[in-house]
Design a protein around this motif. Structure first.
Motif, PDB file in Angstrom:
ATOM      1  N   THR A 192      22.435   4.850  19.744  1.00 10.30           N
ATOM      2  CA  THR A 192      21.594   5.791  18.998  1.00 10.30           C
ATOM      3  C   THR A 192      22.315   6.204  17.710  1.00 10.30           C
ATOM      4  O   THR A 192      23.526   6.418  17.755  1.00 10.30           O
ATOM      5  N   SER A 244      10.582  -1.688  26.730  1.00 12.36           N
ATOM      6  CA  SER A 244       9.218  -1.220  26.388  1.00 12.36           C
ATOM      7  C   SER A 244       8.316  -1.262  27.611  1.00 12.36           C
ATOM      8  O   SER A 244       7.594  -0.300  27.897  1.00 12.36           O
ATOM      9  N   LEU A 247       9.323   1.503  30.120  1.00 15.13           N
ATOM     10  CA  LEU A 247       8.906   2.837  29.680  1.00 15.13           C
ATOM     11  C   LEU A 247       7.389   2.988  29.794  1.00 15.13           C
ATOM     12  O   LEU A 247       6.888   4.034  30.205  1.00 15.13           O
ATOM     13  N   GLN A 248       6.682   1.925  29.433  1.00 16.83           N
ATOM     14  CA  GLN A 248       5.212   1.900  29.505  1.00 16.83           C
ATOM     15  C   GLN A 248       4.729   2.148  30.928  1.00 16.83           C
ATOM     16  O   GLN A 248       3.744   2.837  31.168  1.00 16.83           O
ATOM     17  N   ASP A 252      11.868   5.466  33.625  1.00 18.16           N
ATOM     18  CA  ASP A 252      12.656   6.129  32.573  1.00 18.16           C
ATOM     19  C   ASP A 252      14.115   6.279  32.998  1.00 18.16           C
ATOM     20  O   ASP A 252      14.906   6.919  32.335  1.00 18.16           O
ATOM     21  N   ILE A 292      16.413   2.577  24.301  1.00 17.73           N
ATOM     22  CA  ILE A 292      15.433   3.471  24.947  1.00 17.73           C
ATOM     23  C   ILE A 292      14.976   4.530  23.939  1.00 17.73           C
ATOM     24  O   ILE A 292      13.770   4.765  23.750  1.00 17.73           O
ATOM     25  N   ASN A 293      15.936   5.164  23.266  1.00 18.93           N
ATOM     26  CA  ASN A 293      15.603   6.233  22.316  1.00 18.93           C
ATOM     27  C   ASN A 293      14.790   5.712  21.141  1.00 18.93           C
ATOM     28  O   ASN A 293      13.851   6.368  20.682  1.00 18.93           O
ATOM     29  N   ILE A 295      12.710   3.163  21.082  1.00 17.27           N
ATOM     30  CA  ILE A 295      11.336   2.878  21.527  1.00 17.27           C
ATOM     31  C   ILE A 295      10.570   4.184  21.729  1.00 17.27           C
ATOM     32  O   ILE A 295       9.412   4.319  21.315  1.00 17.27           O
ATOM     33  N   LYS A 296      11.234   5.169  22.333  1.00 13.06           N
ATOM     34  CA  LYS A 296      10.592   6.474  22.527  1.00 13.06           C
ATOM     35  C   LYS A 296      10.228   7.120  21.191  1.00 13.06           C
ATOM     36  O   LYS A 296       9.241   7.841  21.080  1.00 13.06           O
ATOM     37  N   ASN A 297      11.055   6.877  20.169  1.00 15.22           N
ATOM     38  CA  ASN A 297      10.808   7.438  18.839  1.00 15.22           C
ATOM     39  C   ASN A 297       9.743   6.679  18.063  1.00 15.22           C
ATOM     40  O   ASN A 297       9.441   6.996  16.914  1.00 15.22           O
ATOM     41  N   LYS A 301       7.324  -1.383  18.478  1.00 16.22           N
ATOM     42  CA  LYS A 301       6.105  -1.574  19.268  1.00 16.22           C
ATOM     43  C   LYS A 301       6.075  -3.021  19.696  1.00 16.22           C
ATOM     44  O   LYS A 301       6.178  -3.924  18.870  1.00 16.22           O
TER      45      LYS A 301
END
Length: 302
Positions: A192, A244, A247-248, A252, A292-293, A295-297, A301
């Motif tokens: 990150t 992705s 998380l989808q 998590d 992870i961060n 993709i969450k942000n 895509k």
């Protein structure tokens, strides 16, 4: 036994933390203007200093791919000890080499484990820390250095091509390559705040130079430079897609995601199984968290 090895006109110096080996390399290019690429962590400066002293070399050019502590940490020490030397840094990184206090504070917040292992950089004379433009070149004698901006891992990242050998020093812009007991292992470096689209664009950009050799700071110099850049692109996309999907579907949990990555990425599995705590926590799990961060942000895509 020397803590360095020779590759043509380049010495690879092991500046890994403490008793670890083969994790962080610093490179010395021998020419009319002796050049250090990647000064390494401040805490391990004595290893680089000893190699320079043993080889009777006095650097005039200092280059860091980016200002993270494991790459640029010893820049101030080199500038102090070699008064004729100049450092070349990405424009966004110059102020952090001149005054590393903000960087040091951020590093401690990010990971005290890493900050403690890398040590605190010292400040540098701003007149001797210069920024370089994208695609600019410096002739150091027989060799030429070419600077190429490669953001993604960090906004202040650049890679360096060394001609005529056509070696690309990739810092953290193309992952790491480690020689472990079970053979050569490729690992992604995406902590990150990782920017996946920029990172992939940077890998494509480096590929256009068709480098013969690749020299990631983590670690050494390897044949098949272009092939490793392709592996970097493929592996990064695989990781991004798996994370992705997880998380989808509501997964998590970092451990579960790590398990899924280990199932599809044999190198990642080997690296985790090496069980070097500093490496696993400091590199591998931070890379998973970085993706992870991102993709969450919404930075990627599928």
């Amino acid at each position: 036994m020397h803590a360095y090895e020779k590759f043509g006109d380049v010495y690879i110096v092991d500046v890994s933390p403490g008793n670890l080996k083969g994790i962080i390399s610093s490179f010395i290019v021998v020419d009319n203007k002796v050049t250090v690429i990647e000064p390494g962590p401040a805490k391990e400066y004595s290893k680089l200093s000893k190699a320079l002293s043993d080889l009777n070399l006095r650097p005039e050019i200092i280059v860091a791919t980016h200002v993270h502590l494991d790459h640029a940490g010893s820049t101030g020490h080199l500038l102090r000890d070699y008064p004729n030397s100049i450092a070349y840094i990405h424009p966004k990184g110059v102020k952090h080499v001149v005054d590393p206090s903000q960087l040091w504070e951020a590093a401690n917040k990010f990971s005290k484990l890493l900050a403690d292992n890398y040590g605190k950089p010292i400040s540098a004379d701003e007149k001797r820390v210069l920024h370089v433009e994208d695609y600019s070149e410096i002739k150091i004698g027989y060799h030429t250095l070419k600077f190429v901006y490669t953001p993604g891992h960090a906004s202040h990242h650049m890679s360096i091509l060394l001609y005529p050998e056509n070696i690309i020093f990739t810092g953290d812009s193309a992952g790491g390559i480690f020689n472990f007991k079970n053979g050569k292992v490729y690992a992604i470096t995406s902590p990150t705040p990782f920017k996946p689209i920029q990172y992939l664009e940077s890998l494509e950009k480096m590929k256009t130079f068709n480098p013969k050799y690749i020299a990631p700071t983590h670690y050494g110099i390897h044949d098949n430079g272009t092939e490793y850049l392709k592996i970097g692109i493929e592996r990064t996309k695989i990781w991004l897609d798996i994370i992705s999907d997880d998380l989808q579907s509501g997964i998590d949990d970092v451990e579960k995601i790590t398990e899924h990555l280990m199932n599809v990425d044999e190198d990642f599995r080997k690296a985790v199984n090496e069980n070097i705590q500093f490496f696993t926590k400091g590199y591998l799990l931070e890379s998973v968290m970085g993706m992870i961060n991102a993709i969450k942000n919404g930075d990627y895509k599928k």
